[in-house]
Design a protein around this motif. Structure first.
Motif, PDB file in Angstrom:
ATOM      1  N   LEU A  69      30.439 -57.490 -56.388  1.00  0.00           N
ATOM      2  CA  LEU A  69      31.574 -56.924 -55.654  1.00  0.00           C
ATOM      3  C   LEU A  69      31.153 -55.680 -54.861  1.00  0.00           C
ATOM      4  CD1 LEU A  69      34.450 -57.300 -58.289  1.00  0.00           C
ATOM      5  CD2 LEU A  69      34.142 -58.596 -56.172  1.00  0.00           C
ATOM      6  N   LEU A  70      30.309 -54.838 -55.473  1.00  0.00           N
ATOM      7  CA  LEU A  70      29.838 -53.646 -54.769  1.00  0.00           C
ATOM      8  C   LEU A  70      28.954 -54.021 -53.583  1.00  0.00           C
ATOM      9  CD1 LEU A  70      29.059 -51.126 -57.659  1.00  0.00           C
ATOM     10  CD2 LEU A  70      30.960 -51.070 -56.042  1.00  0.00           C
ATOM     11  N   MET A 130      29.163 -56.788 -51.857  1.00  0.00           N
ATOM     12  CA  MET A 130      30.077 -57.297 -50.821  1.00  0.00           C
ATOM     13  C   MET A 130      30.769 -56.144 -50.085  1.00  0.00           C
ATOM     14  SD  MET A 130      31.965 -60.377 -52.840  1.00  0.00           S
ATOM     15  CE  MET A 130      31.083 -61.803 -53.440  1.00  0.00           C
ATOM     16  N   THR A 131      31.162 -55.126 -50.853  1.00  0.00           N
ATOM     17  CA  THR A 131      31.835 -53.967 -50.252  1.00  0.00           C
ATOM     18  C   THR A 131      30.907 -53.247 -49.278  1.00  0.00           C
ATOM     19  OG1 THR A 131      33.170 -53.691 -52.252  1.00  0.00           O
ATOM     20  CG2 THR A 131      33.039 -51.806 -50.755  1.00  0.00           C
ATOM     21  N   PHE A 141      30.594 -55.332 -46.118  1.00  0.00           N
ATOM     22  CA  PHE A 141      31.835 -55.204 -45.350  1.00  0.00           C
ATOM     23  C   PHE A 141      31.926 -53.839 -44.663  1.00  0.00           C
ATOM     24  CE2 PHE A 141      36.262 -53.602 -45.566  1.00  0.00           C
ATOM     25  CZ  PHE A 141      36.838 -54.424 -44.628  1.00  0.00           C
ATOM     26  N   THR A 142      31.603 -52.769 -45.395  1.00  0.00           N
ATOM     27  CA  THR A 142      31.734 -51.405 -44.870  1.00  0.00           C
ATOM     28  C   THR A 142      30.798 -51.166 -43.688  1.00  0.00           C
ATOM     29  OG1 THR A 142      32.350 -50.601 -47.066  1.00  0.00           O
ATOM     30  CG2 THR A 142      31.625 -48.956 -45.457  1.00  0.00           C
ATOM     31  N   ILE A 169      40.768 -57.759 -42.861  1.00  0.00           N
ATOM     32  CA  ILE A 169      40.466 -57.620 -44.278  1.00  0.00           C
ATOM     33  C   ILE A 169      40.575 -58.949 -45.023  1.00  0.00           C
ATOM     34  CG2 ILE A 169      42.835 -56.896 -44.807  1.00  0.00           C
ATOM     35  CD1 ILE A 169      39.630 -55.640 -46.539  1.00  0.00           C
ATOM     36  N   TYR A 210      37.613 -61.222 -44.208  1.00  0.00           N
ATOM     37  CA  TYR A 210      36.383 -60.751 -44.839  1.00  0.00           C
ATOM     38  C   TYR A 210      36.358 -61.089 -46.324  1.00  0.00           C
ATOM     39  CZ  TYR A 210      33.891 -58.181 -41.221  1.00  0.00           C
ATOM     40  OH  TYR A 210      33.150 -57.842 -40.121  1.00  0.00           O
ATOM     41  N   ILE A 211      37.459 -60.862 -47.014  1.00  0.00           N
ATOM     42  CA  ILE A 211      37.500 -61.161 -48.450  1.00  0.00           C
ATOM     43  C   ILE A 211      37.259 -62.647 -48.693  1.00  0.00           C
ATOM     44  CG2 ILE A 211      39.021 -61.253 -50.468  1.00  0.00           C
ATOM     45  CD1 ILE A 211      40.284 -58.638 -49.473  1.00  0.00           C
TER      46      ILE A 211
END
Length: 516
Positions: A52-53, A55-56, A59-60, A90, A93-94
């Motif tokens: 998850l991190l 992926m974040t 995305f960021t 958003i 992207y998710i």
């Protein structure tokens, strides 16, 4: 690589930037994944936190990189762009990031089929995002551009003007503004109708864009048949050369029906103003450009005129008539605050006398004299009990009194013929050391006439009875002017004012120098 082959028409450096963004995204995601305990290889459900991190991070980095691109493209703040971008993307992207986890699990059992699905979905998502970016850009363009002419609309042009003005102030770089007006456009509209008139505006706007875009000048529609051009980095003479050549090109560009115009061809008049230290906001810049335009039209149209304080006043006004008109409005003070009325009259008299001691053009003399008479008009909005209070004002009461310059600006702004008085009404309490109000302007950022009025206003305030302050003698007031010269007051104007006082009231300068 597939995208580069597919989109061969796109310039090479855009492909490099695109590849660099992807590399940053993937490398960032990888390092975040590893640093948070993740291991490369088969999918590990226990390492969900690391996934998850990662992926974040992916995305960021993507959002920030794209945000910077659109910020440069549409000239909005990075926060505005990212906020709008995240809000719209958003969910997509998710979905993409979750799908990548599913494909990772599929690679373990059906590698080639999983790889095939991954490529197909990646291509489809790429096309979808491209369409989304195009839509976002179209929406941004619609918000910023006039639909009739495709030039920047009035609101967005003013935003750009404010930014460029702030940059010019900070860097000391030149900046010029042009307001131009299609001559006799109403006659064309009345003769051929509004639809044909709109086509003429479109034709004219296209000529503007053709000439401005190669130089990165900013063209906008001011309203109706008026247009604006902003030329960062250009001085007034360079601007004049460009606009005059544009005028010649417009004259030589035929459009159906232009024979009815007075010159037998399409023409425009233009006013030019270059930013200088005495101009403190975009409204003042626009007003001076408009005055120059008015003068160009008054001289027979099809002309370009550079604003100059020495130019004849565009609207011929009898100053005596103006004084009588302003005095009538000031008499309202008689029922509210006799001190302010009398103070304004004395400051007006001092200003009249001082004009003989400072080199000013006729236009500047008129503005100073009328501004002196009108400078405290905003105190009409200050409550009567505060104006007449005999004790020292509280902090809250003083903050209300200080608002009179803003209220005065609003009152004067409602009277078109006195718009040139606004800087004096609004800024006569600014100080050259930057500690004045309402904006804390310093030095030459304060218009010259406002600096002059500050000296006159302060001297009269010190030497006449006020409810909450002891009166100073002329000698004491002169001593205070000299003490504060270079801090509160402009030194040059202090000495000019003192010479005027010395001559008018038969003081000896030697005596005053010994006092100081």
């Amino acid at each position: 690589m597939i995208y580069i082959l597919y989109q061969r028409r796109i310039v090479w450096w855009k492909h490099i930037i695109n590849f660099a963004v992807y590399a940053l995204m993937i490398v960032s995601a990888h390092y975040v994944f590893v640093q948070t305990g993740g291991h490369t290889g088969p999918m590990e459900p226990t390492a969900l936190y690391s996934y998850l991190l990662a992926m974040t991070a992916y995305f960021t980095v993507n959002v920030i990189a794209l945000g910077i691109y659109f910020m440069l493209l549409i000239k909005k703040s990075l926060f505005q762009v990212i906020h709008g971008f995240v809000k719209e993307t958003i969910t997509a992207y998710i979905s993409t990031l979750l799908l990548s986890l599913m494909l990772t699990m599929m690679f373990e059992t059906h590698f080639y089929f999983g790889l095939f699905l991954f490529l197909i979905i990646a291509v489809l998502l790429s096309v979808s995002f491209k369409q989304l970016f195009r839509l976002y850009q179209e929406v941004s363009d619609k918000a910023a551009r006039d639909p009739r002419t495709n030039l920047f609309n009035h609101g967005y042009f003013e935003e750009l003007l404010e930014k460029e003005l702030a940059q010019a102030k900070a860097s000391g770089s030149p900046l010029s503004l042009v307001i131009l007006d299609v001559d006799s456009f109403k006659k064309y509209n009345d003769t051929f109708g509004h639809l044909k008139g709109d086509k003429l505006l479109e034709f004219f706007s296209k000529l503007l864009l053709q000439e401005c875009d190669p130089h990165h000048y900013i063209a906008g529609r001011h309203g109706g048949d008026e247009f604006t051009i902003l030329l960062p980095g250009k001085r007034e003479r360079e601007t004049f050369s460009f606009i005059n050549s544009l005028r010649k090109k417009v004259n030589d560009s035929y459009f159906e029906g232009v024979e009815i115009f007075p010159h037998g061809c399409l023409t425009f008049s233009a006013g030019i103003i270059e930013y200088t230290g005495g101009i403190y906001d975009k409204s003042q810049l626009m007003d001076k450009a408009d005055q120059a335009l008015y003068y160009a039209k008054a001289q027979g149209k099809n002309l370009v005129h550079i604003y100059n304080e020495q130019s004849p006043i565009s609207k011929t006004i009898d100053i005596e008539q103006d004084i009588q008109e302003i005095e009538q409005q000031l008499k309202i003070f008689l029922s509210k605050d006799i001190y302010t009325f009398q103070h304004s009259k004395r400051v007006f008299t001092y200003a009249m006398d001082l004009c003989d001691y400072i080199p000013l053009s006729d236009a500047e003399k008129r503005t100073l004299i009328l501004g002196a008479l009108f400078h405290d008009i905003g105190k009409l909005e200050v409550p009567k009990h505060i104006l007449q209070k005999k004790e020292k004002l509280t902090a809250e009461e003083w903050s209300i009194v200080k608002k009179h310059v803003i209220w005065g600006k609003e009152i004067v702004s409602a009277i078109d013929k006195y718009s040139d008085l606004i800087p004096l009404v609004e800024l006569h309490h600014e100080r050259v050391d930057g500690k004045g109000y309402p904006y804390g302007l310093a030095g030459d950022d304060i218009p010259k006439l406002a600096r002059i009025l500050c000296v006159i206003d302060s001297f009269d305030a010190m030497t006449t009875e006020r409810p909450y302050q002891k009166t100073k003698t002329f000698d004491e007031a002169i001593q205070e002017l000299r003490r504060c010269a270079g801090q509160q007051f402009d030194e040059a104007f202090v000495e000019s004012f003192i010479r005027m006082i010395a001559n008018k009231y038969d003081f000896k300068l030697e005596e005053m120098n010994s006092v100081s």
